[in-house]
Design a protein around this motif. Structure first.
Motif, mmCIF file in Angstrom:
data_model
loop_
_atom_site.group_PDB
_atom_site.id
_atom_site.type_symbol
_atom_site.label_atom_id
_atom_site.label_comp_id
_atom_site.label_asym_id
_atom_site.label_seq_id
_atom_site.Cartn_x
_atom_site.Cartn_y
_atom_site.Cartn_z
ATOM 1 N N ASP A 15 0.866 -1.203 0.004
ATOM 2 C CA ASP A 15 0.091 0.052 -0.062
ATOM 3 C C ASP A 15 0.852 1.257 0.134
ATOM 4 N N ASP A 17 -0.014 5.179 0.781
ATOM 5 C CA ASP A 17 -0.272 5.912 2.066
ATOM 6 C C ASP A 17 -0.256 5.334 3.341
ATOM 7 N N ASP A 193 -1.673 -0.846 6.118
ATOM 8 C CA ASP A 193 -1.768 0.041 7.301
ATOM 9 C C ASP A 193 -3.303 0.281 7.543
HETATM 10 MG MG MG Z 1 -2.861 3.137 3.680
#
Ligand code: MG
Ligand code: GLC
Length: 246
Positions: A15, A17, A193
Motif C-alpha cells: 500500500d 499512504d 496499514d
Molecule cells: Mg494506507
C-alpha cells in the motif's frame, strides 16, 4: 508485463499512504533492497493512477511492475515503461455490479458525505462516514441485503467508506496479478496499514502490518500476518527480515 522469467521471483505488494509512504529515508532504503534482490514490486493503493504517477515523479522512484489503483478496481501492468490498464480485470469486476442502484439506495443517509468526483469511478463509490458509524453501517447492510445488491463494503481510518464490485478489492486484484506473473504463493508478501488493505491479509499470503497501522488492522490476527514494531517502510523492512526475504 513480465513473462515466464518471473516464475521464481519474489513479489512485494505495498500500500502507499501510511505504508510505503511516511518515512522517505526508509522508503528509499526499502526500494534499494527490492531492486538489489530483483524482487517484483506492486503498489496497491486507494489513489488513482494520476496521483500514483505524481508520487513516483515527485520522489523520483522507478515505476512498479504492476499497480493496483482505486482500492482494487483498476489494475495496471508495466509495459514498455508505461503503466497500462488491464482491461481483462475491468471485465471481470463488471459482473454483478449496479453502481446507480447502490447510490440511489443510500442517497437519503445524511451521515454519508460524498467524496470529490475524482474519487468516484465506474467501479468505486466513495463517501466519508465520520459519525454514528455502527448504526449507519448496520442500516446500509440491511438495505443492501433487502435490495439484493451485491457489493464489497470497506471502511478505513475512521472516515472512508467505499463500495466496490464483489470481485474487486485489493485482495482480488493481487490474486489476479500473482496468477498473471505465475508466482508461488509463498513468494508473495503484502504490506498495509488500514481497512482497505485488510482483505489482502485474508488470502494466506505472508503479510506485514506496519507499526503505525490503524486499529482495524492492528487488531487483525491472521495466521501469516506479522505485526512490525517499526513504522511505514521501516516496518516493511523489519517484516521482510522476519520472513527471511532479506
Ligand atoms: Mg494506507
Ligand atoms: C483513498 C481514496 C479514497 C478512499 C480511501 C479508502 O484515500 O482516495 O477515495 O475512500 O482511499 O479506501
Amino acid at each position: 508485463m513480465r513473462d515466464a522469467s518471473t516464475v521464481d521471483k519474489k513479489l512485494i505488494c505495498a500500500d502507499l499512504d501510511g505504508t510505503l509512504i511516511g518515512d522517505d529515508d526508509a522508503m528509499y532504503k526499502l526500494l534499494g533492497i527490492i531492486d538489489s534482490q530483483d524482487f517484483l514490486l506492486v503498489f496497491s493503493t486507494g489513489r488513482h493512477l494520476r496521483s500514483t504517477l505524481a508520487f513516483i515523479d515527485e520522489k523520483i522512484i522507478r515505476k512498479p511492475d504492476a499497480c493496483i489503483c482505486l482500492v482494487g478496481t483498476e489494475v495496471y501492468f508495466l509495459q514498455e515503461g508505461e503503466l497500462t490498464l488491464d482491461n481483462g480485470w475491468s471485465q471481470i469486476i463488471s459482473q454483478d455490479w449496479d453502481r446507480e442502484k447502490i447510490v440511489r439506495l443510500l442517497a437519503d443517509i445524511k451521515e454519508l458525505l460524498w467524496q470529490d468526483e475524482e474519487w468516484q469511478t465506474r467501479f468505486k463509490i466513495s463517501y466519508f462516514l465520520r459519525e454514528n458509524q455502527d448504526e449507519v453501517l448496520k442500516e446500509i447492510i440491511h438495505r443492501l441485503e433487502k435490495a439484493k445488491l451485491k457489493t464489497i463494503i470497506i471502511y478505513s481510518c475512521g472516515e472512508f467508506l467505499d463500495f466496490l464490485p464483489l470481485k474487486s478489492s485489493k485482495a482480488g486484484a493481487i490474486k489476479y496479478i500473482i496468477d498473471k506473473f505465475n508466482l508461488k504463493r509463498q513468494d508473495v508478501v503484502v504490506c498495509g496499514d488500514s481497512g482497505n488493505d485488510l482483505d489482502m491479509f485474508t488470502l494466506g499470503f505472508k503479510g506485514i502490518i506496519v507499526g503505525n497501522a490503524q486499529p482495524e488492522l492492528k487488531n487483525f490476527n491472521g495466521e501469516n500476518a506479522y505485526h512490525a514494531v517499526a513504522q511505514y517502510s521501516a516496518g516493511i523492512i523489519e517484516g521482510l527480515r522476519h520472513f527471511d526475504f532479506i
